[in-house]
Design an enzyme around this catalytic site. Structure first.
Site, short mmCIF file in Angstrom:
data_model
loop_
_atom_site.label_atom_id
_atom_site.label_comp_id
_atom_site.label_asym_id
_atom_site.label_seq_id
_atom_site.Cartn_x
_atom_site.Cartn_y
_atom_site.Cartn_z
N LYS A 151 0.88 -1.17 0.00
CA LYS A 151 0.00 0.00 0.00
C LYS A 151 0.92 1.22 0.00
O LYS A 151 1.47 1.59 1.03
CB LYS A 151 -0.90 -0.01 1.24
N GLU A 204 9.94 1.89 10.42
CA GLU A 204 10.97 2.90 10.11
C GLU A 204 10.28 4.24 10.28
O GLU A 204 9.47 4.63 9.44
CB GLU A 204 11.47 2.75 8.68
N CYS A 247 13.97 11.27 6.19
CA CYS A 247 13.84 10.96 7.63
C CYS A 247 15.19 10.99 8.34
O CYS A 247 15.26 11.29 9.52
CB CYS A 247 13.13 9.63 7.82
N GLU A 307 10.15 16.49 14.23
CA GLU A 307 10.56 16.31 12.84
C GLU A 307 9.78 17.31 11.99
O GLU A 307 8.55 17.33 12.00
CB GLU A 307 10.24 14.88 12.40
P1 NAP Z 1 2.12 8.81 7.28
O1 NAP Z 1 0.72 9.28 7.39
O2 NAP Z 1 2.72 8.10 8.42
O3 NAP Z 1 2.21 7.94 5.94
C1 NAP Z 1 3.01 6.80 5.72
C2 NAP Z 1 2.17 5.69 5.07
O4 NAP Z 1 1.22 5.20 6.02
C3 NAP Z 1 1.35 6.17 3.88
O5 NAP Z 1 1.24 5.12 2.95
C4 NAP Z 1 0.02 6.44 4.53
O6 NAP Z 1 -1.06 6.50 3.65
C5 NAP Z 1 -0.08 5.29 5.49
N1 NAP Z 1 -1.04 5.50 6.58
C6 NAP Z 1 -1.55 6.65 7.07
N2 NAP Z 1 -2.42 6.40 8.08
C7 NAP Z 1 -2.48 5.06 8.22
C8 NAP Z 1 -3.21 4.18 9.07
N3 NAP Z 1 -4.05 4.64 9.99
N4 NAP Z 1 -3.03 2.85 8.94
C9 NAP Z 1 -2.17 2.35 8.03
N5 NAP Z 1 -1.46 3.13 7.18
C10 NAP Z 1 -1.60 4.47 7.27
O7 NAP Z 1 3.03 10.02 6.93
P2 NAP Z 1 2.60 11.29 6.07
O8 NAP Z 1 1.24 11.78 6.45
O9 NAP Z 1 2.76 10.98 4.66
O10 NAP Z 1 3.69 12.33 6.57
C11 NAP Z 1 3.54 12.91 7.85
C12 NAP Z 1 4.87 13.00 8.54
O11 NAP Z 1 5.46 11.70 8.67
C13 NAP Z 1 5.93 13.78 7.82
O12 NAP Z 1 5.82 15.14 7.97
C14 NAP Z 1 7.17 13.22 8.44
O13 NAP Z 1 7.44 13.84 9.67
C15 NAP Z 1 6.85 11.80 8.66
N6 NAP Z 1 7.38 10.93 7.58
C16 NAP Z 1 8.45 10.17 7.85
C17 NAP Z 1 8.97 9.36 6.86
C18 NAP Z 1 10.13 8.49 7.09
O14 NAP Z 1 10.75 8.05 6.14
N7 NAP Z 1 10.47 8.14 8.31
C19 NAP Z 1 8.41 9.36 5.60
C20 NAP Z 1 7.31 10.15 5.35
C21 NAP Z 1 6.80 10.92 6.36
P3 NAP Z 1 -1.44 7.95 3.02
O15 NAP Z 1 -0.39 8.25 2.03
O16 NAP Z 1 -2.78 7.76 2.41
O17 NAP Z 1 -1.47 8.93 4.17
#
Ligand code: NAP
Ligand code: MG
Length: 462
Positions: free
Chosen positions: A170, A245, A279, A369
């Site tokens: 996903k 991660e 990250c 972050e």
């Molecule tokens: P996120 O919401 O954690 O998204 C990561 C993945 O998880 C996406 O595929 C997302 O889908 C999915 N997801 C979201 N809610 C979920 C749930 N309840 N159950 C299962 N999967 C779920 O991160 P983001 O909203 O894209 O970014 C927010 C913040 O996360 C960033 O500002 C950053 O601080 C952090 N981040 C960290 C990394 C890293 O590499 N460590 C990468 C990206 C972001 P959707 O795309 O539909 O939301």
């Protein structure tokens, strides 16, 4: 941009269960460039069933044949690297050169490393009067973010396939076209039907359904700590394997003996690359008080040079979030020496490369972050103070140390609570384990350590 209107399940593009779709937007001009289906729990269930059905056959496939499929996958990624770069640029907004050099190239290196590793790995070992078999964990539910859209996918799918696992992916809703291109590449590489499956969709719907599905044996997640915590709790309740991660707030520690200009310039480049959406970015620069003013001036100059050379952030929400952090930093006493919260241009989700000086360790910008092109420069009194500040967050993903002598940097790095440290600007190594101490995560990706995440042991006694 090319977009499939179905899900890649059991070796073919199949109609989605529902009618809902996700618009894919180019962050540079805010135009819709494609549309993909928003997966439902039923789509996820169909994909997991396909992955379960394919598991026995793939798990029993000799490692040499699995290695050959991974080598073929690497070759397809090489043949289609321009298309990969253009697709990532279109949906993430990164400059094309960066997409070519990093977004398209890193997955080739990682897929290649797993092709080699699968061919040579000891899936069987003798321990005294036992033979230990390293067997696949089973069906993997992979949930990936948008920041390195192909790398994050390959860093999970390649070791999973190497181990003999089957996968349901996903991907992030912001970058599904890269994921669809990857599914095409897997197909072209001759990976058998059902071994890899793709369900595009929203996190709280398709992602949640995948994490909860009883047919998934391991959930491998990369993204925010907030979502990771939920996924970890779900996996714990179901006694499932989980790899997380998560975020980072890494320190770039410049010791007084270091080449200050080099350390600052590489440090700024590290934060600004991919518009700060990394990250492992070294978003806190730690400088000795005697060198502080000079370092801040150098950092401001370096950031100003980036100007409009960096791309936008991924979407409007992230842009507002990042600008909010800059404002919060100022409200808490930080001083803007480059960039700032104002939008640098009317169209697109751009944020100016920003440097905040006079940041102290308790400020929000030093603890949370930001995930944007924002560097905080902090002052330390002595080495112990630097170590205390470096270790003073809930995160521990990466970091850097600079010193005149390598040994001095290494001694400091060994005391850091973090999973990776670059010594005097060390280069990326696709075989080095990557993952977090503390709340930056659970488990490791890449190389042999990444492979073991997808294996479980069975001991036979003689
Ligand atoms: P996120 O919401 O954690 O998204 C990561 C993945 O998880 C996406 O595929 C997302 O889908 C999915 N997801 C979201 N809610 C979920 C749930 N309840 N159950 C299962 N999967 C779920 O991160 P983001 O909203 O894209 O970014 C927010 C913040 O996360 C960033 O500002 C950053 O601080 C952090 N981040 C960290 C990394 C890293 O590499 N460590 C990468 C990206 C972001 P959707 O795309 O539909 O939301
Ligand atoms: Mg999200």
């Amino acid at each position: 941009m090319k977009a499939h209107d179905g899900m890649y399940i059991d070796g073919a593009w199949r109609p989605a269960d529902g009618r809902d779709a996700i618009d894919v937007v180019n962050p540079v001009d805010e135009q819709v460039i494609g549309r993909v289906p928003a997966g439902t729990a039923l789509d996820v269930d169909t994909a997991v069933r396909a992955a379960r059905a394919a598991l026995p056959g793939w798990a029993a496939t000799p490692p040499a044949e699995r290695a050959a499929r991974l080598a073929a996958l690497r070759d397809v990624l090489v043949a289609r690297k321009d298309e990969v770069a253009e697709t990532v640029t279109a949906e993430l907004g990164s400059p094309l050169k960066f997409s070519q050099a990093v977004h398209a190239a890193a997955p080739i290196a990682v897929a290649g490393s797993y092709a080699e590793l699968t061919a040579t790995y000891a899936f069987e070992e003798k321990v005294g009067n036992s033979v230990v078999h390293h067997e696949p964990v089973g069906v993997v539910g992979a949930i990936t973010p948008w920041n390195y859209p192909l790398h994050q996918i390959v860093a999970k799918v390649a070791p999973a396939l190497a181990a003999g696992c089957t996968v349901v992916l996903k991907p992030a809703e912001d970058t599904p076209l890269t994921a669809q291109l990857f599914a095409e590449a897997v197909h072209e590489a001759g990976v058998p039907a059902g071994v890899f499956n793709l369900v595009t969709g929203l996190g709280p719907v398709a992602g949640q359904a995948l994490a909860e599905h009883p047919g998934v044996d391991l959930v491998s997640f990369t993204g925010s700590t907030a979502v990771g915590r939920r996924i970890g709790a779900l996996a714990g309740a179901a006694v499932k394997n989980v790899a997380l991660e998560l975020g980072g707030k890494s320190a770039n520690v410049i010791l007084p003996s270091a080449d200050l200009a080099k350390a600052v310039n590489v440090g700024v480049a590290n934060v600004m690359s991919n518009s700060g959406q990394t990250c492992s970015a070294w978003t806190r620069m730690l400088v000795h008080r005697d060198q502080y003013d000079e370092a801040v001036a150098l950092a401001a100059e370096a950031a100003a040079k980036y100007g409009d050379r960096i791309g936008p952030v991924v979407n409007a929400k992230q842009r507002e979030r990042v600008r909010g952090y800059i404002e919060k930093g100022v409200a808490e006493g930080a001083r803007i020496v480059a960039g700032g919260p104002e939008a640098p241009q009317e169209q697109g989700y751009f944020v100016s490369p920003t440097v905040l000086a006079d940041v102290t360790e308790d400020m929000t910008v030093a603890q949370e972050e930001i995930f944007g092109p924002v560097l905080s420069v902090l002052r330390y009194e002595d080495e112990e103070d630097a170590l205390r500040i470096a270790n003073g967050t809930v995160y521990g993903l990466a970091g850097a140390v600079w010193a005149g002598e390598e040994a001095e940097a290494v001694a400091f790095a060994r005391r850091m609570e973090t999973g990776q440290v670059d010594i005097n600007g060390g280069r990326f190594n696709p075989l080095a384990p990557f993952g977090g101490y503390k709340q930056s995560g659970v488990g490791r990706e890449l190389g042999a350590h990444g492979l073991t995440e997808y294996l479980q042991t069975k001991s036979l006694q003689f």
